[in-house]
Design a protein around this motif. Structure first.
Motif, mmCIF file in Angstrom:
data_model
loop_
_atom_site.group_PDB
_atom_site.id
_atom_site.type_symbol
_atom_site.label_atom_id
_atom_site.label_comp_id
_atom_site.label_asym_id
_atom_site.label_seq_id
_atom_site.Cartn_x
_atom_site.Cartn_y
_atom_site.Cartn_z
ATOM 1 N N GLN A 34 0.842 -1.194 0.000
ATOM 2 C CA GLN A 34 0.000 0.000 0.000
ATOM 3 C C GLN A 34 0.875 1.241 0.000
ATOM 4 O OE1 GLN A 34 -3.520 0.625 -0.001
ATOM 5 N NE2 GLN A 34 -2.661 2.662 -0.351
ATOM 6 N N THR A 46 -0.100 8.549 -8.273
ATOM 7 C CA THR A 46 -0.474 7.834 -9.494
ATOM 8 C C THR A 46 0.565 6.782 -9.824
ATOM 9 O OG1 THR A 46 -1.579 9.816 -10.312
ATOM 10 C CG2 THR A 46 -1.121 8.098 -11.912
ATOM 11 N N HIS A 48 2.438 5.251 -7.621
ATOM 12 C CA HIS A 48 2.229 4.193 -6.636
ATOM 13 C C HIS A 48 1.078 3.274 -7.049
ATOM 14 C CE1 HIS A 48 3.740 7.232 -3.346
ATOM 15 N NE2 HIS A 48 4.656 6.966 -4.246
ATOM 16 N N SER A 49 -0.025 3.889 -7.447
ATOM 17 C CA SER A 49 -1.230 3.120 -7.763
ATOM 18 C C SER A 49 -1.015 2.195 -8.952
ATOM 19 C CB SER A 49 -2.404 4.073 -8.033
ATOM 20 O OG SER A 49 -2.699 4.853 -6.894
ATOM 21 N N ARG A 54 -3.168 -0.616 -6.110
ATOM 22 C CA ARG A 54 -4.043 -0.081 -5.063
ATOM 23 C C ARG A 54 -3.945 1.442 -5.078
ATOM 24 N NH1 ARG A 54 -5.190 -3.750 -0.748
ATOM 25 N NH2 ARG A 54 -5.395 -1.958 0.652
ATOM 26 N N LYS A 55 -5.051 2.105 -4.787
ATOM 27 C CA LYS A 55 -5.048 3.562 -4.742
ATOM 28 C C LYS A 55 -4.128 4.057 -3.637
ATOM 29 C CE LYS A 55 -8.035 4.735 -7.966
ATOM 30 N NZ LYS A 55 -7.642 5.564 -9.130
ATOM 31 N N SER A 56 -3.242 4.997 -3.992
ATOM 32 C CA SER A 56 -2.361 5.607 -3.005
ATOM 33 C C SER A 56 -3.081 6.802 -2.380
ATOM 34 C CB SER A 56 -1.067 6.062 -3.686
ATOM 35 O OG SER A 56 -0.167 6.606 -2.763
ATOM 36 N N GLU A 258 -8.002 11.069 -2.801
ATOM 37 C CA GLU A 258 -8.852 9.887 -2.693
ATOM 38 C C GLU A 258 -9.823 10.005 -1.525
ATOM 39 O OE1 GLU A 258 -9.369 7.092 -4.509
ATOM 40 O OE2 GLU A 258 -8.170 8.090 -6.050
#
Length: 448
Positions: A34, A46, A48-49, A54-56, A258
């Protein structure tokens, strides 16, 4: 709930390159990873995701309360093997020269997260140990558990630097990133995001990850971690959707926190995503519109007249709208790009959005609604961030949406539209989302 922060001695030291590479390397080992990003950055999350799947999430100790930050990390780290927080700028750089407020150091302290410090080899010798020691002693409450050295020219040089640090700083040097031009990620500037996920970008991340597996003791980093769980407040929300809010989300509009979506849901909104860039219009059963920042200037020629006309008609009919930065530009009459090309936009706001080569604004901002703002009222300490290369030439006067803490006017009100360059963080004051959802619901009841 293992976690660590990748922080740097300064901007440009290689935080994002190393963070992205480590995320990829740990994921290849079969771990669920995560990502989090300190500060108001929309670009790095972006990255990271894309890598983690997974959404950062952004962690910002200027805009958010400490408990809110702990809640975010606790919530999204529950079902993962490893959380990696990427710092911003230098470890101690924040909103003040006199305190840690808003810095990566503050986030580390609030979340009790140990730090993997990235230090650049440069042309240093023993002085690199003094640099690391200074970062350790600046705030003894922080735990700098290890170091990675970036931009290293040779293995021999790395071993000398490693010996200097470990002999003085009582911390482990886990490895290094070689100096290599192909390891540079795309410039984090306008035009970046559409490249994320293409073959060149994927190849670069794969190369970085493959190299770090060979030059960094990845397993030892993971084995070292023994981070305590983060206490979080339980949510009292019983989520029940009462309205639908359309969210413009595509390569042209994707700069959102987010948490804003989650808070809208907690206050009764179902977020319905659509793509203006693909020619999709606002779903007919939606009661409001949220259109965030991004790169509308890069796609100005691609927005269909059908989309622009639909948005204009819905807004003129009273649809409640929050438009931020790129969305603000999109609602203008016209957009002029960096080459002087002119493009018709939605035409709701009497304004011309004009791109510039130089950055026009970068700042945190604290807001209160103006008396003209009937959608969001009696809400104070609203915090957000501005970062834009365009400016807006107003062709006619409109009432302001907000007052800044310095009493300047911010944004504009047109019918049920709130439009400004500010990326609002709803978690700074959840009444923003609560009142917006309530207004959308009220507008829908009037229409029906």
């Amino acid at each position: 709930m293992k976690r660590f922060m990748v922080a740097g001695t300064h901007t440009g030291v290689g935080k994002t390159t190393i963070t992205t590479g480590l995320m990829s390397a740990f994921k290849q080992k079969g771990l669920t990873v995560q990502g989090y990003k300190c500060g108001p950055d929309f670009i790095d999350p972006t990255f990271h995701s894309v890598v983690t799947g997974r959404k950062s999430h952004n962690l910002d100790s200027y805009m958010l309360r400490e408990q809110t930050i702990r809640n975010i990390v606790s919530k999204y780290s529950k079902d993962v093997d490893l959380s990696i927080i990427e710092g911003m700028m230098g470890l101690y750089d924040g909103v003040s020269f006199l305190s840690d407020e808003g810095s990566s150091a503050h986030i580390s302290e609030v979340t009790e997260t140990p730090i993997l410090l990235i230090v650049e080899a440069g042309q240093k010798a023993r002085s690199i140990a003094a640099e690391v020691l200074g970062f350790q002693q600046m705030n003894p409450r922080l735990k700098i558990f290890g170091v990675i050295i970036s931009k290293v020219s040779s293995v021999t040089y790395y071993e000398l630097l490693k010996g200097a640090i470990e002999s003085v700083c009582n911390t482990k040097v886990f490895g290094y990133l070689p100096f290599h031009s192909s390891f540079k990620l795309p410039e984090r500037h306008l035009g970046l995001i559409p490249a994320v996920g293409d073959s060149d970008w994927d190849d670069t991340v794969h190369q970085i990850s493959k190299t770090l597996v060979q030059t960094v003791d990845i397993q030892s980093i993971y084995d070292y971690l023994n981070t305590p769980p983060i206490p979080s407040a339980k949510s009292n929300y019983e989520i029940q959707s009462t309205v639908k809010i359309a969210v413009a989300y595509d390569a042209a509009f994707h700069f959102y926190y987010e948490e804003n979506f989650e808070i809208l849901r907690q206050h009764g909104a179902e977020c319905v995503y659509f793509s203006p860039l693909k020619g999709e219009i606002i779903p007919s059963d939606c009661h409001g519109l949220y259109i965030g920042g991004g790169f509308p200037e890069h796609f100005a020629s691609q927005f269909s007249n059908k989309v622009k006309l639909d948005i204009k008609d819905r807004v003129e009919a009273g649809l409640p709208v929050i438009a931020e930065c790129g969305g603000f530009m999109f609602l203008a009459k016209e957009l002029i790009d960096g080459q002087g090309n002119k493009f018709d936009m939605v035409g709701i706001l009497p304004a011309i959005a004009r791109m510039n080569e130089q950055l026009q604004a970068i700042r945190y901002i604290e807001l209160s609604p103006s008396p003209h703002n009937h959608m969001i009222s009696n809400v104070h300490n609203i915090k957000g961030h501005e970062f834009h290369y365009s400016n807006m030439d107003m062709l006619d006067s409109l009432p302001p949406a907000f007052f800044a803490s310095d009493h300047s006017l911010v944004g504009y009100i047109y019918k049920n539209v709130i439009a400004s360059y500010v990326h609002l963080h709803f978690a700074s004051n959840e009444n923003i989302a609560k009142q917006f959802v309530r207004y959308c619901k009220h507008h829908n009841s009037l229409q029906t």
